[in-house]
Design an enzyme around this catalytic site. Structure first.
Site, PDB file in Angstrom:
ATOM      1  CE  LYS A   1     149.015 -55.252 -28.397  1.00  0.00           C
ATOM      2  NZ  LYS A   1     148.437 -55.059 -29.855  1.00  0.00           N
TER       3      LYS A   1
ATOM      4  CG  ASP B   1     148.213 -51.712 -29.293  1.00  0.00           C
ATOM      5  OD1 ASP B   1     147.627 -52.289 -30.397  1.00  0.00           O
ATOM      6  OD2 ASP B   1     147.332 -51.239 -28.589  1.00  0.00           O
TER       7      ASP B   1
HETATM    8  P1  NDP Z   1     146.597 -44.685 -31.222  1.00  0.00           P
HETATM    9  O1  NDP Z   1     147.244 -44.315 -29.704  1.00  0.00           O
HETATM   10  O2  NDP Z   1     147.411 -43.738 -32.228  1.00  0.00           O
HETATM   11  O3  NDP Z   1     144.892 -43.900 -31.128  1.00  0.00           O
HETATM   12  C1  NDP Z   1     144.230 -44.340 -30.141  1.00  0.00           C
HETATM   13  C2  NDP Z   1     142.748 -43.812 -30.388  1.00  0.00           C
HETATM   14  O4  NDP Z   1     141.835 -44.478 -29.833  1.00  0.00           O
HETATM   15  C3  NDP Z   1     142.856 -42.415 -29.970  1.00  0.00           C
HETATM   16  O5  NDP Z   1     141.827 -41.603 -30.802  1.00  0.00           O
HETATM   17  C4  NDP Z   1     142.278 -42.472 -28.663  1.00  0.00           C
HETATM   18  O6  NDP Z   1     141.669 -41.288 -27.942  1.00  0.00           O
HETATM   19  C5  NDP Z   1     141.276 -43.545 -28.609  1.00  0.00           C
HETATM   20  N1  NDP Z   1     141.131 -44.383 -27.374  1.00  0.00           N
HETATM   21  C6  NDP Z   1     142.183 -44.976 -26.849  1.00  0.00           C
HETATM   22  N2  NDP Z   1     141.778 -45.392 -25.608  1.00  0.00           N
HETATM   23  C7  NDP Z   1     140.543 -45.187 -25.412  1.00  0.00           C
HETATM   24  C8  NDP Z   1     139.483 -45.539 -24.403  1.00  0.00           C
HETATM   25  N3  NDP Z   1     139.594 -45.963 -23.373  1.00  0.00           N
HETATM   26  N4  NDP Z   1     138.120 -44.970 -24.999  1.00  0.00           N
HETATM   27  C9  NDP Z   1     137.829 -44.233 -26.230  1.00  0.00           C
HETATM   28  N5  NDP Z   1     138.822 -43.864 -26.991  1.00  0.00           N
HETATM   29  C10 NDP Z   1     139.993 -44.269 -26.699  1.00  0.00           C
HETATM   30  O7  NDP Z   1     146.429 -45.954 -31.129  1.00  0.00           O
HETATM   31  P2  NDP Z   1     146.178 -46.950 -32.720  1.00  0.00           P
HETATM   32  O8  NDP Z   1     145.440 -46.018 -33.566  1.00  0.00           O
HETATM   33  O9  NDP Z   1     147.458 -47.474 -32.984  1.00  0.00           O
HETATM   34  O10 NDP Z   1     145.077 -48.026 -31.940  1.00  0.00           O
HETATM   35  C11 NDP Z   1     143.681 -47.943 -31.993  1.00  0.00           C
HETATM   36  C12 NDP Z   1     143.152 -49.333 -32.250  1.00  0.00           C
HETATM   37  O11 NDP Z   1     143.727 -50.233 -33.132  1.00  0.00           O
HETATM   38  C13 NDP Z   1     143.637 -50.257 -30.746  1.00  0.00           C
HETATM   39  O12 NDP Z   1     142.602 -51.125 -30.389  1.00  0.00           O
HETATM   40  C14 NDP Z   1     144.896 -51.061 -31.216  1.00  0.00           C
HETATM   41  O13 NDP Z   1     145.114 -52.306 -30.208  1.00  0.00           O
HETATM   42  C15 NDP Z   1     144.370 -51.416 -32.673  1.00  0.00           C
HETATM   43  N6  NDP Z   1     145.475 -51.811 -33.411  1.00  0.00           N
HETATM   44  C16 NDP Z   1     146.524 -51.147 -34.051  1.00  0.00           C
HETATM   45  C17 NDP Z   1     147.527 -51.249 -34.550  1.00  0.00           C
HETATM   46  C18 NDP Z   1     148.566 -50.608 -35.045  1.00  0.00           C
HETATM   47  O14 NDP Z   1     149.264 -50.764 -36.119  1.00  0.00           O
HETATM   48  N7  NDP Z   1     148.838 -49.434 -34.346  1.00  0.00           N
HETATM   49  C19 NDP Z   1     147.574 -52.651 -35.264  1.00  0.00           C
HETATM   50  C20 NDP Z   1     146.112 -53.295 -35.187  1.00  0.00           C
HETATM   51  C21 NDP Z   1     145.262 -52.861 -34.290  1.00  0.00           C
HETATM   52  P3  NDP Z   1     142.413 -40.616 -26.780  1.00  0.00           P
HETATM   53  O15 NDP Z   1     143.568 -39.933 -27.464  1.00  0.00           O
HETATM   54  O16 NDP Z   1     141.446 -39.851 -26.338  1.00  0.00           O
HETATM   55  O17 NDP Z   1     142.856 -41.691 -25.931  1.00  0.00           O
HETATM   56  O1  2IT Z   2     147.216 -55.182 -32.501  1.00  0.00           O
HETATM   57  C1  2IT Z   2     148.249 -55.365 -33.249  1.00  0.00           C
HETATM   58  O2  2IT Z   2     148.240 -56.125 -34.209  1.00  0.00           O
HETATM   59  C2  2IT Z   2     149.308 -54.212 -33.433  1.00  0.00           C
HETATM   60  N1  2IT Z   2     149.312 -53.518 -32.447  1.00  0.00           N
HETATM   61  C3  2IT Z   2     150.338 -54.388 -34.314  1.00  0.00           C
HETATM   62  C4  2IT Z   2     151.594 -55.279 -33.847  1.00  0.00           C
HETATM   63  C5  2IT Z   2     152.870 -55.553 -34.441  1.00  0.00           C
HETATM   64  O3  2IT Z   2     153.794 -56.174 -34.117  1.00  0.00           O
HETATM   65  O4  2IT Z   2     152.981 -54.624 -35.546  1.00  0.00           O
END
Ligand code: NDP
Ligand code: 2IT
Length: 449
Positions: A129, A169
């Site tokens: 990561k 992420d």
């Molecule tokens: P994005 O940046 O696309 O979206 C993040 C969302 O979460 C936004 O709505 C954001 O709001 C909110 N957010 C982020 N930080 C905070 C905070 N500190 N407090 C409250 N709200 C918050 O990210 P993703 O959708 O990609 O990721 C969301 C979650 O999913 C994370 O935990 C990530 O690790 C996990 N994840 C993502 C994967 C992926 O493929 N993208 C895979 C597996 C897990 P705001 O705009 O106000 O910051």
């Molecule tokens: O938390 C996660 O699994 C991710 N943000 C996706 C990682 C990846 O390599 O696609």
């Protein structure tokens, strides 16, 4: 003493001593080690080989300075990270997070979780990561590009298509991946699958954008069906966040017959009793990079509320998809009181340990992050396969593989929970099932790392 096993207590004490004050990392390690109580009883060979002692210490931790120049000509300095946690079963694999809260503890917690998640996918990927405390919010495209180029200038020394393959992420999407890919190629003179989540025109995979949210719903659907003969049909669903994961979870949950009534961001949440209009959300978040608040201005009958509190909305299924520790013990109490039947984690470690304990004690079906959100990284691994064979699969092919992977992850986690006398506890099941393959690979490879 938090652990029944003296050995696990000793391992945990050492982790605490070596990583003082790193709350998120210690929280993630504690949860996993707790699941290992029955494993250390059954498997003295694992203890003897020091597998768990080695597992909690990253193979490599890289921290670096990221200088860049903003639009006003001022020099800015951010901090960059990459943790290469475990390469027993494949090259390091895991996302990059750009958010002001990023620090060593957050990167290490995410990298540690990634080891087990990646193993659960059944694909050959190790755990890693990275990220930075850079905040893309409010920055121009040119600033984001200069930051990404500077970040990749250092990161490129540590990654490679067969060594370590980053992805997106929080705060890292198609725009950032594109800028970083361009810089990597320029530095190395090499067109290779070094990042996933790439654009379709230069080696990206169809369905990677949708994969985490879709995968979360496939997992949840299988959990509902297998454990309680239930489904999404006719269920009210609350999803936190409004980023990549939340958006595509909303789409799939709706397709599967659920009604998603709420979404949020870090400022507040929207409630739409008619069901979220996803076209409006996509326009605001993906096109305009705006705030979820604007939804209420555009969709009559919907309401915006400032602050946290999304978990006070009555629902059958809750899918936290924003960030770590966003759902605490009080939130869990509210959800349980309101009759929630299932909770599955799209975000990484969104439920606090207290909340998890409450869900399990109340008999709520609970899908932990490393199982439920593994669809993103699984599809990243499918992108790597396509890059290696220099072919692209259709959306339907990738989606079918993703679905199959998520169904397998549910059953492998469930079966492991049963085998170790904790039937239905998917927290323990996912940790144990994910660990098994990594431990086996480490045993075969001797004391190399
Ligand atoms: P994005 O940046 O696309 O979206 C993040 C969302 O979460 C936004 O709505 C954001 O709001 C909110 N957010 C982020 N930080 C905070 C905070 N500190 N407090 C409250 N709200 C918050 O990210 P993703 O959708 O990609 O990721 C969301 C979650 O999913 C994370 O935990 C990530 O690790 C996990 N994840 C993502 C994967 C992926 O493929 N993208 C895979 C597996 C897990 P705001 O705009 O106000 O910051
Ligand atoms: O938390 C996660 O699994 C991710 N943000 C996706 C990682 C990846 O390599 O696609």
């Amino acid at each position: 003493m938090a652990f029944k096993s003296e050995y696990l207590q000793k391992v945990y004490d050492k982790v605490c001593q070596r990583n003082k004050g790193e709350e998120e990392f210690l929280q993630a390690v504690k949860e996993v080690l707790e699941s290992f109580e029955p494993v250390v009883e059954k498997r003295p060979d694992i203890v003897k080989a020091g597998i768990i002692d080695r597992l909690v210490e990253p193979e490599r931790f890289i921290q670096f300075r990221v200088p860049w120049v903003d639009d006003n000509g001022n020099v800015q300095v951010n901090r960059g990270f990459r943790v290469q946690f475990n390469s027993a079963i494949g090259p390091y694999k895991g996302g990059l997070r750009f958010h002001p809260t990023v620090c060593a503890s957050v990167i290490k917690f995410l990298g540690f979780e990634q080891i087990f998640k990646n193993s659960l996918t059944g694909l050959p990927i190790g755990g890693g990561k990275g990220g930075s405390d850079f905040d893309p919010k409010g920055k121009s495209d040119a600033e984001v590009m200069r930051f990404c180029q500077s970040f990749m200038t250092e990161l490129s020394k540590h990654i490679g298509a067969d060594t370590d393959v980053p992805a997106g992420d929080i705060g890292v999407g198609a725009r950032e991946i594109g800028f970083m890919y361009g810089q990597y190629k320029r530095l190395r003179n090499e067109f290779t699958g070094v990042l996933t989540g790439k654009g379709l025109s230069y080696g990206g995979s169809l369905a990677r954008t949708e994969a985490t949210g879709y995968g979360l719903c496939y997992f949840t659907d299988e959990m509902l069906k297998s454990m309680k003969n239930e489904s999404f049909k006719g269920k009210t669903v609350v999803i936190s966040g409004s980023g990549n994961v939340a958006i595509y979870a909303t789409q799939k949950a709706t397709e599967l017959g659920g009604k998603v009534v709420a979404l949020s961001d870090s400022n507040g949440y929207i409630y739409d009793e008619n069901g979220i209009n996803l076209d409006v959300v996509k326009q605001i978040k993906e096109v305009e990079r705006g705030r979820i608040k604007e939804y209420a201005d555009r969709v009559p009958g919907s309401v915006y509320t400032e602050g946290k509190g999304i978990w006070s909305i009555k629902c059958d299924i809750a899918l936290p998809c924003a960030t770590q520790n966003e759902l605490n013990g009080d939130d869990a109490d509210m959800l349980i009181k309101n009759g929630v039947i299932a909770v599955a984690e799209g975000a990484n470690m969104p439920s606090t340990p207290e909340a998890v304990e409450k869900f399990l004690a109340a008999g709520i079906m609970f899908g932990p992050a490393k199982a439920a959100n593994a669809g993103g990284v699984a599809t990243s691994a499918l992108e790597m396969s396509q890059n290696s064979e220099r072919l692209s699969w259709t959306f339907e092919e990738v989606d079918a593989k993703l679905k199959n992977i998520m169904i397998n992850i549910f059953h492998n986690s469930y079966n492991a929970s049963k085998e170790y006398g904790l039937e239905g506890n998917l927290v323990a099941g996912a940790n144990i099932a994910g660990f098994a393959k990594v431990a086996d690979a480490m045993m075969w490879q001797g004391v190399s790392y």
